[in-house]
Design a protein around this motif. Structure first.
Motif, PDB file in Angstrom:
ATOM      1  N   ALA A 165      -2.779  -0.054  -7.732  1.00  0.00           N
ATOM      2  CA  ALA A 165      -1.777  -0.637  -6.562  1.00  0.00           C
ATOM      3  C   ALA A 165      -2.608  -0.452  -5.473  1.00  0.00           C
ATOM      4  O   ALA A 165      -4.155  -0.960  -5.881  1.00  0.00           O
ATOM      5  N   ARG A 166      -2.756  -1.133  -4.496  1.00  0.00           N
ATOM      6  CA  ARG A 166      -3.053  -1.060  -3.025  1.00  0.00           C
ATOM      7  C   ARG A 166      -2.822  -0.862  -1.745  1.00  0.00           C
ATOM      8  O   ARG A 166      -2.073  -1.289  -1.638  1.00  0.00           O
ATOM      9  N   VAL A 206       1.285  -1.418   1.442  1.00  0.00           N
ATOM     10  CA  VAL A 206       1.136  -1.433   0.257  1.00  0.00           C
ATOM     11  C   VAL A 206       1.637  -1.823  -1.279  1.00  0.00           C
ATOM     12  O   VAL A 206       3.120  -2.535  -1.121  1.00  0.00           O
ATOM     13  N   GLU A 207       0.396  -2.735  -1.841  1.00  0.00           N
ATOM     14  CA  GLU A 207       1.131  -3.552  -2.921  1.00  0.00           C
ATOM     15  C   GLU A 207       1.294  -2.984  -4.600  1.00  0.00           C
ATOM     16  O   GLU A 207      -0.199  -1.584  -4.771  1.00  0.00           O
ATOM     17  N   ASP A 208       1.794  -3.170  -5.391  1.00  0.00           N
ATOM     18  CA  ASP A 208       1.196  -3.461  -6.873  1.00  0.00           C
ATOM     19  C   ASP A 208       1.822  -4.359  -7.838  1.00  0.00           C
ATOM     20  O   ASP A 208       1.720  -5.185  -7.358  1.00  0.00           O
ATOM     21  N   ASP A 209       1.223  -4.337  -9.397  1.00  0.00           N
ATOM     22  CA  ASP A 209       1.401  -5.006 -10.070  1.00  0.00           C
ATOM     23  C   ASP A 209       2.857  -4.246 -11.828  1.00  0.00           C
ATOM     24  O   ASP A 209       2.799  -5.793 -12.074  1.00  0.00           O
ATOM     25  N   ALA A 252      -7.209   5.778   4.883  1.00  0.00           N
ATOM     26  CA  ALA A 252      -7.849   6.328   3.783  1.00  0.00           C
ATOM     27  C   ALA A 252      -7.724   7.567   3.184  1.00  0.00           C
ATOM     28  O   ALA A 252      -7.913   7.737   1.751  1.00  0.00           O
ATOM     29  N   ALA A 253      -7.443   7.929   3.738  1.00  0.00           N
ATOM     30  CA  ALA A 253      -6.585   9.550   3.449  1.00  0.00           C
ATOM     31  C   ALA A 253      -5.496   9.667   2.182  1.00  0.00           C
ATOM     32  O   ALA A 253      -5.501  10.567   1.514  1.00  0.00           O
ATOM     33  N   ALA A 254      -4.481   8.694   2.760  1.00  0.00           N
ATOM     34  CA  ALA A 254      -3.739   8.522   1.604  1.00  0.00           C
ATOM     35  C   ALA A 254      -3.740   7.453  -0.057  1.00  0.00           C
ATOM     36  O   ALA A 254      -3.319   8.153  -0.340  1.00  0.00           O
ATOM     37  N   LYS A 255      -5.223   6.860   0.555  1.00  0.00           N
ATOM     38  CA  LYS A 255      -5.606   6.435  -0.670  1.00  0.00           C
ATOM     39  C   LYS A 255      -5.826   7.768  -1.150  1.00  0.00           C
ATOM     40  O   LYS A 255      -6.113   7.415  -2.453  1.00  0.00           O
ATOM     41  N   GLU A 256      -7.247   8.400  -0.905  1.00  0.00           N
ATOM     42  CA  GLU A 256      -7.530   9.797  -1.647  1.00  0.00           C
ATOM     43  C   GLU A 256      -6.570  10.373  -1.677  1.00  0.00           C
ATOM     44  O   GLU A 256      -6.392  10.998  -2.621  1.00  0.00           O
ATOM     45  N   ARG A 257      -5.251  10.690  -1.874  1.00  0.00           N
ATOM     46  CA  ARG A 257      -4.279  10.981  -1.930  1.00  0.00           C
ATOM     47  C   ARG A 257      -3.922  10.878  -2.979  1.00  0.00           C
ATOM     48  O   ARG A 257      -2.927  11.277  -4.659  1.00  0.00           O
ATOM     49  N   ALA A 258      -2.924   9.336  -3.207  1.00  0.00           N
ATOM     50  CA  ALA A 258      -2.604   9.024  -4.212  1.00  0.00           C
ATOM     51  C   ALA A 258      -3.576   8.512  -5.538  1.00  0.00           C
ATOM     52  O   ALA A 258      -3.355   9.168  -7.149  1.00  0.00           O
ATOM     53  N   GLU A 259      -5.459   8.575  -5.043  1.00  0.00           N
ATOM     54  CA  GLU A 259      -6.015   8.993  -6.024  1.00  0.00           C
ATOM     55  C   GLU A 259      -5.356   9.764  -7.398  1.00  0.00           C
ATOM     56  O   GLU A 259      -6.002  10.217  -8.727  1.00  0.00           O
ATOM     57  N   ARG A 260      -5.713  11.335  -5.917  1.00  0.00           N
ATOM     58  CA  ARG A 260      -5.906  12.889  -6.821  1.00  0.00           C
ATOM     59  C   ARG A 260      -4.433  12.918  -7.456  1.00  0.00           C
ATOM     60  O   ARG A 260      -4.561  13.102  -8.693  1.00  0.00           O
ATOM     61  N   ALA A 261      -3.640  11.916  -6.870  1.00  0.00           N
ATOM     62  CA  ALA A 261      -2.382  12.389  -8.002  1.00  0.00           C
ATOM     63  C   ALA A 261      -2.576  11.252  -9.171  1.00  0.00           C
ATOM     64  O   ALA A 261      -1.161  11.474 -10.334  1.00  0.00           O
ATOM     65  N   GLY A 262      -2.940  10.341  -9.246  1.00  0.00           N
ATOM     66  CA  GLY A 262      -3.473   9.555 -10.545  1.00  0.00           C
ATOM     67  C   GLY A 262      -3.091   8.897  -9.995  1.00  0.00           C
ATOM     68  O   GLY A 262      -2.207   8.097 -10.281  1.00  0.00           O
ATOM     69  N   GLY A 263      -3.687   7.275 -11.371  1.00  0.00           N
ATOM     70  CA  GLY A 263      -3.492   5.744 -11.056  1.00  0.00           C
ATOM     71  C   GLY A 263      -4.510   5.300 -10.113  1.00  0.00           C
ATOM     72  O   GLY A 263      -5.474   5.610 -10.097  1.00  0.00           O
ATOM     73  N   VAL A 264      -4.863   4.176 -10.479  1.00  0.00           N
ATOM     74  CA  VAL A 264      -5.898   3.212  -9.980  1.00  0.00           C
ATOM     75  C   VAL A 264      -5.403   2.646  -8.443  1.00  0.00           C
ATOM     76  O   VAL A 264      -3.731   2.034  -8.771  1.00  0.00           O
ATOM     77  N   VAL A 265      -6.006   3.226  -7.835  1.00  0.00           N
ATOM     78  CA  VAL A 265      -5.519   2.870  -6.249  1.00  0.00           C
ATOM     79  C   VAL A 265      -6.806   1.486  -5.404  1.00  0.00           C
ATOM     80  O   VAL A 265      -7.762   1.644  -5.553  1.00  0.00           O
ATOM     81  N   GLU A 266      -6.788   0.396  -5.095  1.00  0.00           N
ATOM     82  CA  GLU A 266      -8.038  -0.089  -4.413  1.00  0.00           C
ATOM     83  C   GLU A 266      -7.421  -0.649  -2.904  1.00  0.00           C
ATOM     84  O   GLU A 266      -6.237   0.312  -2.012  1.00  0.00           O
ATOM     85  N   LEU A 267      -8.500  -0.744  -2.204  1.00  0.00           N
ATOM     86  CA  LEU A 267      -8.539  -0.463  -1.193  1.00  0.00           C
ATOM     87  C   LEU A 267      -8.304  -1.341   0.012  1.00  0.00           C
ATOM     88  O   LEU A 267      -9.131  -2.508  -0.473  1.00  0.00           O
ATOM     89  N   GLY A 268      -7.720  -2.466   0.402  1.00  0.00           N
ATOM     90  CA  GLY A 268      -7.280  -3.976   0.751  1.00  0.00           C
ATOM     91  C   GLY A 268      -8.237  -3.674   2.454  1.00  0.00           C
ATOM     92  O   GLY A 268      -8.744  -3.737   2.189  1.00  0.00           O
ATOM     93  N   GLU A 269      -7.414  -4.781   2.370  1.00  0.00           N
ATOM     94  CA  GLU A 269      -7.941  -5.600   3.710  1.00  0.00           C
ATOM     95  C   GLU A 269      -7.726  -4.299   4.875  1.00  0.00           C
ATOM     96  O   GLU A 269      -6.682  -3.669   5.456  1.00  0.00           O
TER      97      GLU A 269
END
Length: 443
Positions: A357-358, A372-375, A307-324
């Motif tokens: 990203a997810r 970690v996935e992307d489109d 969850a902390a890695a997801k928040e850091r990625a969101e602060r860096a910019g971009g759309v980040v989803e939380l998967g399973e």
């Protein structure tokens, strides 16, 4: 073909194989001894005793055949007193054949009786294991006899089997204890080596046989040399970083203080951009070479960590989803700084080459997988192995114009995963259609 078939059923561990090597000869020797001894001893003795019983029974048969009917009971009574048998004459029903399945000496007795005495109708060994009952059809009538079992066979023939099995079991247990004590140092050495492969320095002291102690001492020397080499490399790279940053800083400061015409301002800006690129190259190289090998492992909750890695990625910019994500907490002993750097590199690649990203976490019996996935365009199957190598840039599968990179992001993540006893797997994202990077960590 036979050995290939046996391999499927053989134990995998050294303890199981050692126990099998110990147990098979003991069991085979016991079986051979029991079979050979029973055939040469119990069978021969039973046959000899049975022949004596046949001669004594012959006296009963002769008395029943030759004496007048009125004198037969007195003659049988006199024989009972002298021989210790119990007899009756003129019974209506015959004795039925009965035998216990494990009573192998009864087969020898019955064979001797039927082979030497004419008219034996049935022999009963099961009604009373201490006595033998049989009926003989004579010319004068049916003769029923009951005699002690010890007169016809060796006493307690099963004791050989019982004592052999009991002694073998006791000695096997003692051997198992000894074998376990001998194999314990080998398992300790294996655990210490496995822990060192995950980046942990587990306490270990050589013990056991001389060969095991030698292997343990060699492992300790190897571990010390590797740790010393890592520490020296880290110190050397830190010095290199400091020595390179000093002239770069001077050059950057000198460029900022230059008073140049506007026509040359673009050249100065390009040079500053090159300096920034050089600093990023130095930082990326140091991250890959160091990989935080000197960091001490500590317990980390991976659910909160992801969850902390997801928040850091969101602060860096971009759309980040939380998967399973698992429902319960997943606590492992890891190096948090190194793992955070690996996740940040994977998330940076996902944002650079895709728009979404997810990140997710999957829990298995012996491993934990952070996905970690992307489109984005993804990586072709034939290029995935090369993508994990340092300083490799796959221009055909990853668009380098969408961001700068030095080809170390996946290599750093792969190195961090291996230091935690896992690996980095590259595949195709079923949900987003781009690259899927699975960071596998051993539990």
């Amino acid at each position: 073909m036979l050995f290939e078939w046996l391999k499927k059923y053989m134990p995998r561990g050294i303890y199981g194989r050692g126990a099998l090597i110990l147990l098979v000869p003991v069991v085979v020797i016991q079986i051979v001894v029991i079979v050979a001894f029973s055939q040469r001893y119990f069978t021969d003795i039973t046959r000899q005793l049975s022949r004596g019983v046949v001669a004594e029974i012959g006296l009963y048969v002769v008395s029943a055949d030759t004496l007048p009917p009125g004198q037969v009971p007195l003659a049988l009574q006199e024989l009972d007193e002298r021989l210790g048998f119990t007899s009756s004459f003129g019974a209506e029903s015959q004795v039925e054949d009965q035998r216990l399945w494990y009573d192998y000496s009864s087969r020898v007795i019955e064979a001797e009786l039927r082979g030497a005495i004419v008219g034996v109708e049935g022999v009963d060994f099961a009604s009373d294991t201490q006595r033998v009952r049989l009926s003989i059809l004579t010319e004068g009538g049916r003769l029923t006899l009951e005699l002690p079992r010890r007169r016809a066979s060796a006493a307690n023939p099963h004791q050989l089997v019982v004592w052999t099995a009991f002694t073998g079991l006791v000695m096997t247990l003692i051997a198992f204890i000894f074998l376990r004590n001998q194999l314990r140092p080998i398992r300790q050495l294996a655990r210490a080596a496995e822990s060192f492969g995950r980046g942990e320095s587990r306490p270990y002291r050589p013990a056991g046989a001389i060969e095991v102690r030698s292997a343990g001492a060699a492992f300790l020397n190897m571990r010390s040399r590797i740790e010393r080499q890592i520490e020296q490399r880290t110190l050397m790279l830190s010095g290199v970083s400091h020595d390179l940053r000093t002239p770069l800083t001077r050059i950057r400061l000198g460029l900022s203080m230059l008073d140049v015409p506007e026509a040359e301002a673009e050249d100065i800006a390009a040079m500053q951009t090159d300096l920034d690129e050089m600093e990023r190259l130095i930082d990326a190289f140091l991250d890959f070479a160091r990989s935080d090998a000197t960091e001490d492992p500590e317990e980390v909750d991976l659910v909160a960590f992801v969850a902390a890695a997801k928040e850091r990625a969101e602060r860096a910019g971009g759309v980040v989803e939380l998967g399973e994500m698992p429902d319960q907490a997943v606590v492992l002993k890891l190096r948090p700084v190194a793992l955070a750097r690996a996740l940040d590199n994977l998330m940076s690649n996902a944002r650079r080459y895709g728009t979404t990203a997810r990140i997710g976490l999957a829990l298995f019996e012996r491993a934990v997988v952070i996905s970690v996935e992307d489109d984005g365009p993804g990586i072709a199957l034939e290029g995935r192995e090369r993508a994990l190598q340092p300083f490799v840039r796959l221009d055909e599968s990853r668009n380098q114009n969408r961001g700068s990179g030095v080809g170390l992001g996946l290599a750093i993540a792969h190195d961090v995963a291996r230091r935690h006893g896992g690996t980095l797997r590259l595949g195709e994202s079923a949900a987003l259609g781009g690259l899927k990077a699975d960071l596998v960590l051993a539990r």
